[in-house]
Design an enzyme around this catalytic site. Structure first.
Site, PDB file in Angstrom:
ATOM      1  N   SER A   1       0.675  -1.249   0.125  1.00  0.00           N
ATOM      2  CA  SER A   1      -0.168   0.059  -0.052  1.00  0.00           C
ATOM      3  C   SER A   1       0.704   1.230  -0.035  1.00  0.00           C
ATOM      4  O   SER A   1       1.667   1.343  -0.772  1.00  0.00           O
ATOM      5  CB  SER A   1      -0.884   0.018   1.208  1.00  0.00           C
ATOM      6  OG  SER A   1      -2.039   1.099   1.207  1.00  0.00           O
ATOM      7  N   ALA A   2       0.549   2.148   0.941  1.00  0.00           N
ATOM      8  CA  ALA A   2       1.712   3.136   1.147  1.00  0.00           C
ATOM      9  C   ALA A   2       3.101   2.955   1.210  1.00  0.00           C
ATOM     10  O   ALA A   2       3.947   3.698   0.641  1.00  0.00           O
ATOM     11  CB  ALA A   2       1.267   4.165   2.389  1.00  0.00           C
TER      12      ALA A   2
END
Length: 320
Positions: free
Chosen positions: A171-172
């Protein structure tokens, strides 16, 4: 004979019944992740809600992380909390994985990172370094990028060469892994041996088709959440900058990359478009899109998550 009946009933279950049983088992984890990735409005992140998200991630990590056969070695890396996850026996001391945790740049702790860090150590046979980078909104961009660079430098000081290090992120954290690689190349430094990206967030402009097409079927992420964490991390910045949206950067000479995503996730376009851009740049890249699965499904205690992790192990064997 009486003792055999439960097993006979289990064997007679149809594929649909087995899927329903697994879904019931996974529902509590999905609800926990949904709560962690919540945001009431796109413009703000309430401090109380943010605190709940961070505590929820820490708890989830401690409950779900498969630490059997692993050692957990926390230490202080400058001002950051960091930890090594090592297989208890027989690991390769010559190589390692630098793991960047997800959480929208606004949440994520060492406890939360234990889940995927331990799984990566298990399937690779390499020690995994994970670190607690500073979080927005208290520490917006570029704080997390600076901390990732510090973690990379720590590995170099420890005697690892760049070719000995795989950078992984979800994700991030996938965004951070890509931005770190961009910065290393801009500084004319050697790049990681490979990248492992799980549901990476590559486009902060949210311009991909899946942001609309998958909005109703993603069980974890919402557009409000994406807008809220983007604003918390990079308010007033140019979201199309490669240091925020690495999808739009020059990807030439990037290392071999494995990307995994699910068909039912909001960020699917981020993975597909990244694959296309890497292929255009002649970078060896493999994209695996897992049917009917969601954002960072690899952290779940289920068969398909194990299969995805085993695929990562095979990719590393082929690449390294």
């Amino acid at each position: 004979m009486e003792q055999d009946r439960p097993h006979m009933k289990l064997a007679r279950r149809t594929p649909e019944q087995r899927r329903e049983a697994e879904q019931r088992r996974l529902d509590p984890f999905l609800r926990a992740l949904k709560a962690i990735h919540s945001a009431a409005t796109p413009e703000t992140m309430d401090p109380e809600d943010l605190d709940k998200q961070r505590k929820g991630q820490e708890l989830l990590g401690r409950l779900v992380a498969p630490m059997a056969g692993m050692s957990w070695e926390p230490f202080q890396l400058g001002f950051m909390n960091a930890a090594w996850v090592r297989p208890s026996r027989g690991y390769d001391r010559r190589r390692c994985i630098l793991y960047c945790h997800g959480g929208g740049y606004t949440s994520g702790t060492l406890g939360y990172s234990r889940i995927l860090a331990s799984k990566l150590a298990h399937v690779s046979g390499y020690p995994v370094l994970t670190f607690e980078y500073r979080l927005a909104p208290e520490h917006p961009y570029p704080a997390a990028v600076e901390d990732a660079a510090a973690a990379w430098d720590h590995l170099m000081y420890q005697g690892f060469g760049a070719r000995d290090v795989v950078v992984a992120g979800d994700s991030a954290g996938g965004n951070l892994a890509l931005v770190l690689t961009h910065q290393l190349r801009a500084a004319q430094r050697r790049l990681p041996r490979a990248l492992i990206l799980l549901s990476p967030w590559t486009d902060m402009t949210a311009s991909g088709k899946s942001y609309q097409e998958r909005a109703e079927i993603d069980p974890v992420l919402t557009l409000n959440y994406i807008y809220a964490v983007r604003d918390a991390y990079a308010r007033g910045q140019d979201w199309s900058s490669p240091l925020l949206s690495p999808l739009f950067g020059d990807l030439k000479h990037f290392p071999p990359t494995l990307i995994q995503a699910g068909t039912n996730e909001l960020l699917l376009s981020d993975s597909i478009r990244l694959r296309d851009r890497l292929v255009q740049a002649n970078v060896p890249c493999k994209l695996e899109v897992w049917t009917e699965l969601w954002h960072v499904f690899q952290m779940f205690p289920m068969k398909k998550a194990n299969e995805a992790m085993e695929s990562i192990g095979r990719f590393l064997l082929e690449t390294l």
